[in-house]
Design an enzyme around this catalytic site. Structure first.
Site, PDB file in Angstrom:
ATOM      1  N   ASP A  25       0.816  -1.340   0.016  1.00 50.12           N
ATOM      2  CA  ASP A  25      -0.096   0.166   0.099  1.00 50.12           C
ATOM      3  C   ASP A  25       0.542   1.299  -0.124  1.00 50.12           C
ATOM      4  OD1 ASP A  25      -1.744  -2.069   0.178  1.00 50.12           O
ATOM      5  OD2 ASP A  25      -2.663  -1.381   2.237  1.00 50.12           O
ATOM      6  N   LYS A 130      -6.452  -4.948  -3.227  1.00 47.22           N
ATOM      7  CA  LYS A 130      -7.223  -5.706  -2.102  1.00 47.22           C
ATOM      8  C   LYS A 130      -8.284  -4.784  -1.373  1.00 47.22           C
ATOM      9  CE  LYS A 130      -3.348  -4.459   1.210  1.00 47.22           C
ATOM     10  NZ  LYS A 130      -4.237  -3.620   2.306  1.00 47.22           N
ATOM     11  N   CYS A 163      -1.965  -2.431   7.843  1.00 48.03           N
ATOM     12  CA  CYS A 163      -2.023  -3.444   6.661  1.00 48.03           C
ATOM     13  C   CYS A 163      -0.702  -4.136   6.741  1.00 48.03           C
ATOM     14  CB  CYS A 163      -2.141  -2.480   5.428  1.00 48.03           C
ATOM     15  SG  CYS A 163      -3.825  -1.707   5.329  1.00 48.03           S
TER      16      CYS A 163
HETATM   17  N1  TIU Z   1      -2.800   0.450   4.419  1.00 49.73           N
HETATM   18  C1  TIU Z   1      -3.164   0.520   5.379  1.00 49.73           C
HETATM   19  O1  TIU Z   1      -2.398   0.405   6.641  1.00 49.73           O
HETATM   20  N2  TIU Z   1      -4.561   0.975   5.624  1.00 49.73           N
HETATM   21  C2  TIU Z   1      -4.907   1.957   6.733  1.00 49.73           C
HETATM   22  O2  TIU Z   1      -5.883   2.373   6.808  1.00 49.73           O
HETATM   23  N3  TIU Z   1      -3.801   2.273   7.618  1.00 49.73           N
HETATM   24  C3  TIU Z   1      -4.146   3.082   8.793  1.00 49.73           C
HETATM   25  O3  TIU Z   1      -3.100   3.263   9.476  1.00 49.73           O
HETATM   26  N4  TIU Z   1      -5.006   3.886   8.829  1.00 49.73           N
END
Ligand code: TIU
Length: 221
Positions: A25, A130, A163
């Protein structure tokens, strides 16, 4: 031929042909101003220290022929893959699916949803879209890794406690050995970054190992 990477709580042995680098991500929505991360109330500059180490490990992985996978968190434009509970979470003024400065927030195909230009995937590197926090939920990731006989995952990306943790826990339960690259993962909360890494490697490496990008570079180059 097996290689050793220096890691905590102990070194990890792996073979290049059965290892992969997975970057979680590294999207504008989490790392740039105006994206989902900032709309949640976070200071996104805290994540930007991960970009250069991720760029170095990505470059080294490409040079050494390691299998590389990228992931993106996000949803279909009609939001049919987004649970109501996720859409409502946080009572955001501008939230998932709404128009933001980088297009609709966390929606596939929008500018904010895409991976930052510094880490743009090559055409041969799978990009896993995802809908959840974990990269194994409702995706083909497990199938892709098994077809490549991957056993060891080197993991970078954001955020450490959300994530990255969810993905590493899912991978560990599926039998993969996960080595988290400490300076390639980042959190909006310094305390969560520290504790998040501690949790992985505690109890003899209860669900993984932790090493630095330097340790990774020493092992693969
Ligand atoms: N990719 C991921 O970690 N999504 C989140 O929403 N992370 C947060 O820390 N908010």
């Amino acid at each position: 031929m097996y290689r050793k990477v220096e890691a905590e709580p102990e070194p990890v042995w792996f073979s290049m042909g059965s290892a992969a680098l997975i970057l979680i991500d590294m999207q504008r929505d989490f790392l740039e101003a105006g994206g989902f991360g900032e709309l949640l109330g976070n200071d996104v500059s805290l994540l930007r220290s991960t970009i250069e180490p991720c760029r170095s490990v990505l470059e080294a992985a490409r040079q050494s022929g390691l299998f590389i996978v990228h992931t993106r968190e996000g949803h279909m434009p009609d939001l049919s893959d987004a649970p109501e509970s996720k859409l409502k979470r946080g009572n955001l003024e501008v939230g998932i699916g709404d128009q933001g400065p980088m297009g609709r927030v966390l929606i596939r195909g929008e500018k904010g949803h895409d991976i930052i230009s510094e880490l743009r995937p090559k055409p041969e590197e799978p990009v896993i879209d995802k809908p959840g926090k974990g990269a194994f939920f409702a995706t083909d990731l497990d199938l892709i890794l098994r077809n490549k006989n991957i056993e060891t995952l080197f993991v970078g990306g954001v955020t450490t406690e959300v994530c990255v943790h969810t993905t590493v826990r899912q991978a560990n339960d599926r039998g993969y050995e996960c080595v988290v690259l400490s300076d390639c993962v980042g959190s909006y909360f310094p305390e969560f970054q520290r504790v998040g890494l501690e949790m992985i490697k505690a109890q003899g490496g209860i669900f993984g190992w932790v090493c630095s990008s330097r340790d990774f570079l020493n092992a693969v180059t």
